[in-house]
Scaffold this motif. Structure first.
Motif, PDB file in Angstrom:
ATOM      1  N   SER A   1      41.243  48.037  51.298  1.00 42.61           N
ATOM      2  CA  SER A   1      41.098  47.108  51.131  1.00 42.61           C
ATOM      3  C   SER A   1      40.611  46.700  49.902  1.00 42.61           C
ATOM      4  O   SER A   1      41.158  44.701  49.491  1.00 42.61           O
ATOM      5  CB  SER A   1      39.419  46.554  51.619  1.00 42.61           C
ATOM      6  N   ALA A   2      40.238  47.919  48.543  1.00 45.77           N
ATOM      7  CA  ALA A   2      39.775  47.325  47.322  1.00 45.77           C
ATOM      8  C   ALA A   2      41.367  46.860  46.859  1.00 45.77           C
ATOM      9  O   ALA A   2      41.455  46.247  45.747  1.00 45.77           O
ATOM     10  CB  ALA A   2      38.904  48.371  46.884  1.00 45.77           C
TER      11      ALA A   2
ATOM     12  N   GLY B   1      44.918  46.472  45.722  1.00 44.12           N
ATOM     13  CA  GLY B   1      45.698  45.149  46.394  1.00 44.12           C
ATOM     14  C   GLY B   1      46.202  44.019  44.937  1.00 44.12           C
ATOM     15  O   GLY B   1      45.995  44.914  44.058  1.00 44.12           O
ATOM     16  N   LEU B   2      46.198  42.727  45.177  1.00 48.96           N
ATOM     17  CA  LEU B   2      46.325  42.091  43.856  1.00 48.96           C
ATOM     18  C   LEU B   2      45.857  42.070  43.037  1.00 48.96           C
ATOM     19  O   LEU B   2      46.109  41.778  41.511  1.00 48.96           O
ATOM     20  CB  LEU B   2      47.004  40.515  44.160  1.00 48.96           C
ATOM     21  N   GLY B   3      44.255  42.402  43.054  1.00 53.73           N
ATOM     22  CA  GLY B   3      43.194  42.427  42.216  1.00 53.73           C
ATOM     23  C   GLY B   3      43.568  43.524  41.108  1.00 53.73           C
ATOM     24  O   GLY B   3      43.416  43.541  40.007  1.00 53.73           O
TER      25      GLY B   3
ATOM     26  N   TYR C   1      45.298  33.703  47.878  1.00 59.99           N
ATOM     27  CA  TYR C   1      46.049  35.182  47.743  1.00 59.99           C
ATOM     28  C   TYR C   1      47.446  35.479  48.487  1.00 59.99           C
ATOM     29  O   TYR C   1      48.664  35.865  47.924  1.00 59.99           O
ATOM     30  CB  TYR C   1      45.062  36.410  48.826  1.00 59.99           C
TER      31      TYR C   1
ATOM     32  N   TYR D   1      35.929  41.209  42.654  1.00 60.81           N
ATOM     33  CA  TYR D   1      37.236  40.740  43.408  1.00 60.81           C
ATOM     34  C   TYR D   1      37.808  42.222  43.681  1.00 60.81           C
ATOM     35  O   TYR D   1      38.527  42.090  44.866  1.00 60.81           O
ATOM     36  CB  TYR D   1      38.152  39.918  42.554  1.00 60.81           C
ATOM     37  N   SER D   2      38.135  42.586  43.248  1.00 60.78           N
ATOM     38  CA  SER D   2      38.722  44.150  42.769  1.00 60.78           C
ATOM     39  C   SER D   2      37.519  45.185  44.138  1.00 60.78           C
ATOM     40  O   SER D   2      38.523  46.177  44.982  1.00 60.78           O
ATOM     41  CB  SER D   2      39.048  44.317  41.911  1.00 60.78           C
TER      42      SER D   2
ATOM     43  N   SER E   1      36.182  44.201  46.626  1.00 60.90           N
ATOM     44  CA  SER E   1      35.438  44.021  47.548  1.00 60.90           C
ATOM     45  C   SER E   1      34.019  43.367  47.502  1.00 60.90           C
ATOM     46  O   SER E   1      33.644  43.583  49.267  1.00 60.90           O
ATOM     47  CB  SER E   1      36.369  44.652  48.606  1.00 60.90           C
TER      48      SER E   1
ATOM     49  N   MET F   1      31.835  39.781  50.084  1.00 58.38           N
ATOM     50  CA  MET F   1      32.673  38.935  50.100  1.00 58.38           C
ATOM     51  C   MET F   1      32.301  39.013  51.874  1.00 58.38           C
ATOM     52  O   MET F   1      33.277  39.218  52.806  1.00 58.38           O
ATOM     53  CB  MET F   1      34.488  39.306  50.382  1.00 58.38           C
TER      54      MET F   1
ATOM     55  N   VAL G   1      33.199  41.595  53.763  1.00 55.62           N
ATOM     56  CA  VAL G   1      33.904  43.281  53.980  1.00 55.62           C
ATOM     57  C   VAL G   1      32.878  44.425  54.506  1.00 55.62           C
ATOM     58  O   VAL G   1      32.842  45.355  55.185  1.00 55.62           O
ATOM     59  CB  VAL G   1      34.861  43.522  53.386  1.00 55.62           C
TER      60      VAL G   1
ATOM     61  N   SER H   1      42.565  42.459  55.719  1.00 56.83           N
ATOM     62  CA  SER H   1      41.187  42.609  55.863  1.00 56.83           C
ATOM     63  C   SER H   1      40.968  41.895  55.634  1.00 56.83           C
ATOM     64  O   SER H   1      39.733  40.995  55.695  1.00 56.83           O
ATOM     65  CB  SER H   1      41.105  43.731  55.493  1.00 56.83           C
TER      66      SER H   1
HETATM   67  N1  PFF Z   1      39.750  43.927  46.195  1.00 61.43           N
HETATM   68  C1  PFF Z   1      41.482  42.815  46.924  1.00 61.43           C
HETATM   69  C2  PFF Z   1      42.210  43.306  45.664  1.00 61.43           C
HETATM   70  O1  PFF Z   1      41.451  43.688  44.802  1.00 61.43           O
HETATM   71  O2  PFF Z   1      43.336  43.130  45.372  1.00 61.43           O
HETATM   72  C3  PFF Z   1      41.379  41.843  47.295  1.00 61.43           C
HETATM   73  C4  PFF Z   1      40.404  41.483  48.825  1.00 61.43           C
HETATM   74  C5  PFF Z   1      40.814  42.020  49.573  1.00 61.43           C
HETATM   75  C6  PFF Z   1      38.338  41.497  48.307  1.00 61.43           C
HETATM   76  C7  PFF Z   1      40.427  42.678  51.272  1.00 61.43           C
HETATM   77  C8  PFF Z   1      38.456  41.868  50.187  1.00 61.43           C
HETATM   78  C9  PFF Z   1      38.976  41.646  50.914  1.00 61.43           C
HETATM   79  F1  PFF Z   1      38.292  41.806  52.440  1.00 61.43           F
END
Ligand code: PFF
Length: 459
Positions: free
Chosen positions: A27-28, A30-32, A110, A228-229, A231, A234, A236, A329
């Motif tokens: 989850s962490a 990703g695009l972030g 996103y 953001y990065s 998560s 949020m 989660v 996620s």
């Molecule tokens: N942390 C993800 C990223 O860095 O792209 C973004 C994200 C994904 C935030 C899923 C929260 C989450 F539940």
């Protein structure tokens, strides 16, 4: 009691630490990490941004991940339920809702960026390596309403389709193969990028802090990026914590997730920023490119390689996977919030999330073209949602978590939860942090970023 036991039994759970760490890392990362971190680091001071970011990850990030996970595990609920368990007043309800609302506002934009990734993957597959490397390619693409919207719809359909078909587990399993491949490819591209003539200046810019580049915006942007990065704020981590067996060491797994997530971000920084210096001489304008940076710079790197088409396909395919696991996620968090709160069927809740996703996502997709007159506080729609969630709502969500812990749950109860699985080694630091440092800093950040966009101060 019997009911509780049944609910506890029904709740899915992770098999152990590895399963949990992989899920949180999925989850962490990703695009972030790959798209957002490099452009923020480029824009907000390079090395000094990285330094502030690292300090925030090991202090704020650590304390908040521990808090959210422990609260989830303690209550076996997602954020709204966890807040409601400790109090009935408005602040509690608000705290739960704000944590739960953020994913619903992030997932639309996103998916717009996910659409850009699909478009680039498609073009590399088609053999457009040289066209993609041209300066105006990305802005021309953004200017075409049909193009951006179409690719957004494709990525959104993938996200919602996977949730509807219930094949997230399959996608996540795939990503366990794709993620290590992404790391290998990223190391390779970073080495290539760093060794281009003129790139060394970029390496220095990213890794050596220059205090004259520091501004309050460096801290605001780094803080938003950290949320953001990782998560955080949020909902989660509450939810994942609620699936966590009592014997899994939260402190250790938090450290591993932070290390992995940060390593990928730095690697992405090393792919992109030295390339800006190598291909555009590191001029200030190129560094300020913002959300488009990765899409402008990396194609130049690929075009200069002998096997650029292959590298482009591989890279965007792997990024697509990282983005998909994250968008799933995010959307899944929204679906389960609605299921818990509205008591609707899973299908109906997925349809609601899909409607929000399509409505807000279309606003963001068209914000660069057909609706470019739509500006909020001087920002186009995608930037606005990014700002609203990262710089406003997440600090408020994190403040609510601090409030919940210090006012209602108690630091001791968190410590007890942590000590179920290991010695709570950073207990003192954690306490001081949650009580004083975090709330004060969060307030300062929140107020100053608001004053900044309303033009009262300039950061
Ligand atoms: N942390 C993800 C990223 O860095 O792209 C973004 C994200 C994904 C935030 C899923 C929260 C989450 F539940």
């Amino acid at each position: 009691m019997e009911e509780n036991r049944k609910a506890e039994k029904k709740r899915s759970s992770f098999s152990g630490r590895l399963g949990y760490v992989l899920a949180v890392a999925g989850s962490a990362v990703g695009l972030g990490n790959i798209w957002r971190f490099p452009y923020l680091a480029a824009k907000y001071g390079g090395g000094i941004f990285l330094l502030v970011y690292l300090v925030l990850v090991v202090t704020f990030g650590y304390a908040l991940i521990v808090s959210e996970t422990a609260l989830g595990r303690m209550t076996r609920r997602s954020p709204i339920g966890a807040f409601a368990k400790f109090g009935k007043g408005l602040p509690f309800r608000f705290g739960g809702w704000i944590n739960a609302a953020v994913p619903l506002l992030i997932v639309p934009y996103y998916c717009v960026i996910g659409g850009w990734v699909c478009k680039y993957l498609f073009e590399y597959l088609r053999g457009g390596t040289m066209e993609l490397a041209q300066d105006a390619y990305f802005s021309t693409f953004l200017g075409s309403a049909g193009g951006v919207e179409g690719w957004f719809l494709l990525f959104a359909a993938l996200t919602i389709g996977i949730i509807l078909l219930g094949v997230e587990k399959g996608v996540e399993r795939m990503s366990k193969i794709m993620m290590p491949l992404l790391v290998v490819l990223a190391v390779f591209v970073a080495i290539y990028s760093v060794t281009r003539p003129g790139a060394l200046e970029g390496v220095k810019y990213l890794l050596i802090p220059n205090f004259s580049n520091f501004s309050l915006m460096t801290v605001v942007a780094a803080m938003g990026q950290m949320f953001y990065s990782l998560s955080i704020a949020m909902g989660v981590l509450y939810t994942y914590g609620s699936y966590l067996p009592k014997d899994v060491d939260i402190e250790k797994s938090t450290g591993q997730v932070e290390l992995f997530d940060t390593a990928i971000a730095v690697l992405a920084g090393l792919m992109v920023i030295p390339a800006v210096f190598a291909f555009s001489g590191g001029d200030a304008q190129a560094l300020q490119a913002g959300p488009s940076l990765m899409f402008i710079t990396l194609p130049k790197v690929f075009a200069s390689m002998g096997f650029g088409r292959f590298a482009g396909v591989a890279f965007f395919l792997l990024v697509l996977f990282a983005a998909l696991t994250s968008s799933i996620s995010l959307a899944e968090t929204g679906v389960s919030t609605f299921q818990d709160q509205l008591g609707w069927s899973r299908k109906k809740c997925t349809a609601l999330v899909a409607a929000i996703l399509l409505g807000l996502g279309t606003l963001c997709a068209l914000g660069y073209n057909a609706l470019d007159f739509l500006q909020v506080l001087g920002m186009d729609m995608l930037d606005f949602f990014d700002f609203l969630t990262n710089s406003v709502m997440m600090p408020i969500g994190a403040l609510a978590t601090c409030f919940l812990i210090t006012r209602a749950v108690g630091l001791n109860a968190i410590a007890q939860e942590m000590e179920l699985s290991s010695a709570f080694r950073r207990k003192r630091m954690y306490g001081v942090f949650m009580k004083y440092f975090a709330p004060i800093c969060l307030l300062i950040i929140l107020v100053s970023s608001l004053l900044n966009v309303f033009g009262v101060i300039s950061m």
